[in-house]
Motif scaffolding. Structure first.
Motif, PDB file in Angstrom:
ATOM      1  N   TYR A 256      15.006  -5.631   1.231  1.00 11.22           N
ATOM      2  CA  TYR A 256      13.587  -5.260   1.383  1.00 11.22           C
ATOM      3  C   TYR A 256      12.731  -6.506   1.577  1.00 11.22           C
ATOM      4  CZ  TYR A 256       9.115  -2.982   0.070  1.00 11.22           C
ATOM      5  OH  TYR A 256       7.826  -2.503   0.029  1.00 11.22           O
TER       6      TYR A 256
ATOM      7  N   ARG B 208       4.491  -7.306   1.122  1.00 12.39           N
ATOM      8  CA  ARG B 208       5.213  -6.464   0.175  1.00 12.39           C
ATOM      9  C   ARG B 208       5.196  -6.997  -1.253  1.00 12.39           C
ATOM     10  NH1 ARG B 208      10.594  -4.742   3.783  1.00 12.39           N
ATOM     11  NH2 ARG B 208       9.464  -3.150   4.992  1.00 12.39           N
TER      12      ARG B 208
ATOM     13  N   TRP C 114       6.569  -6.901  -6.398  1.00 13.16           N
ATOM     14  CA  TRP C 114       6.441  -5.993  -5.271  1.00 13.16           C
ATOM     15  C   TRP C 114       5.290  -5.030  -5.527  1.00 13.16           C
ATOM     16  CZ3 TRP C 114      11.144  -7.350  -7.466  1.00 13.16           C
ATOM     17  CH2 TRP C 114      12.002  -8.092  -6.639  1.00 13.16           C
TER      18      TRP C 114
ATOM     19  N   PHE D 154       4.774  -2.017  -4.613  1.00 13.38           N
ATOM     20  CA  PHE D 154       5.134  -0.642  -4.941  1.00 13.38           C
ATOM     21  C   PHE D 154       5.933  -0.525  -6.237  1.00 13.38           C
ATOM     22  CE2 PHE D 154       3.672  -0.387  -0.662  1.00 13.38           C
ATOM     23  CZ  PHE D 154       2.919   0.780  -0.688  1.00 13.38           C
TER      24      PHE D 154
ATOM     25  N   ASP E  30       8.656   1.388   2.634  1.00 14.70           N
ATOM     26  CA  ASP E  30       8.071   1.261   1.302  1.00 14.70           C
ATOM     27  C   ASP E  30       8.391   2.493   0.457  1.00 14.70           C
ATOM     28  OD1 ASP E  30       6.885  -1.185   1.981  1.00 14.70           O
ATOM     29  OD2 ASP E  30       5.052  -0.208   2.686  1.00 14.70           O
TER      30      ASP E  30
END
Length: 327
Positions: free
Chosen positions: A200, A206, A238, A240, A277
């Motif tokens: 990722y 991000r 991150w 998220f 995401d």
């Protein structure tokens, strides 16, 4: 261990120091909670002021890190990005005070009191998660554009800090009651998490400054308003991951799927969410669950750890098995 007698002594010493924040001699102080830090509520009947005083855990954050947290909060309030308690400097204009409590110098941060109560899990959490998604998007938007002070310092919550070589909350392998079969399974989970996170990536779109602990205990509902408290764990991670923190201690519940959908809908009202995401959210939830397993083991003096104990570790193993099966 933080015993009731130690809390009482701390409360007495802190009560004697209340004039430092220009509170009158009539002011009273009461214990609120003990987790990463210890918090107290000061009330001044003469002025009607109420302050939350946060006694920092020894050895966790440096003074520079705490002042950086307070600087971010001030900027968030100034731009109306979130409803959160305003930091309060002492009478000498210091955002962070040092006071001797129980014979040891301790760092104290003070905040205005914010009304409200923790969202009730038995009520409509799904609707609140829609609001929390929008709040998270605004926090992230501010984080991306904010020009941080040159001396800004906060911890980095990457894989190594959570489950790897420099675990800030302890080693997940020390999870209470963790057996050999569970250890082997969670080793596979940790390896898989690292692979997914490495793939990722941690580019600026991000990975950045996040709250990192938006769980229910750090949310305050008052009518239709949802406020956020306790930026003590904010740091670089991150973006998220903030959703995973929001479902802390209920990661295994079926309602999480609905909470995720609502959170994403609220977030998308403010900012886009890519398919990549969205697909990472279960990864972050599993990452957070293993991190909390380590936290419970290393913070056995807290009420949360005593209540959850080894049953939480057992639940982590069960979650880890489902996580691997879903790949």
């Amino acid at each position: 261990m933080m015993t009731p007698s130690l809390i009482a002594r701390m409360q007495t010493d802190l009560g004697a120091a209340l004039p430092r924040w220009n509170l009158s001699s009539q002011s009273t102080i009461s214990f609120l909670s003990h987790s990463e830090n210890t918090t107290f509520l000061a009330r001044d009947p003469a002025s009607g002021r109420r302050l939350v005083l946060r006694v920092q855990r020894i050895g966790y954050h440096t003074s520079a890190e705490i002042r950086s947290e307070l600087a971010w909060i001030d900027s968030l309030i100034a731009e109306d990005a979130v409803v959160t308690p305003r930091p309060v400097a002492d009478g000498e204009a210091r955002p962070l005070s040092q006071i001797v409590l129980n014979g040891s110098p301790r760092q104290i941060a003070a905040f205005e009191f914010l009304s409200g109560k923790e969202p009730d899990p038995s009520e409509d959490l799904v609707a609140w998660f829609g609001k929390l998604g929008a709040i998270s998007a605004r926090l992230h938007a501010h984080s991306r554009r904010w020009k941080r002070p040159p001396d800004f310092q906060r911890k980095v919550w990457d894989f190594d800090a959570m489950l790897g070589t420099r675990p800030l909350w302890g080693d997940w392998r020390a999870g209470l009651g963790l057996r050999d079969d569970g250890l082997k399974l969670l080793e596979r989970v940790a390896d898989t998490l690292k692979q997914r996170l490495d793939s990722y990536g941690s580019t600026n779109d991000r990975f950045g400054l996040v709250h990192a602990d938006l769980r229910l205990a750090n949310l305050l509902v008052d009518g239709p308003r949802l406020g956020v408290i306790d930026f003590d764990d904010c740091g670089f991670s991150w973006f998220f991951y903030d959703f995973a923190a929001a479902v802390s201690f209920m990661e295994h519940e079926p309602v999480v799927a609905e909470l995720q959908a609502s959170w994403l809908a609220g977030y998308r009202e403010i900012a886009p969410v890519s398919r990549g995401d969205e697909l990472m959210l279960p990864v972050f939830v599993m990452l957070r669950r293993m991190l909390l397993t380590a936290w419970i083991a290393s913070h056995s003096d807290t009420e949360t750890a005593r209540q959850l104990g080894s049953a939480y570790t057992d639940g982590t193993v069960a979650m880890g098995e489902r996580f691997l099966q879903a790949l």
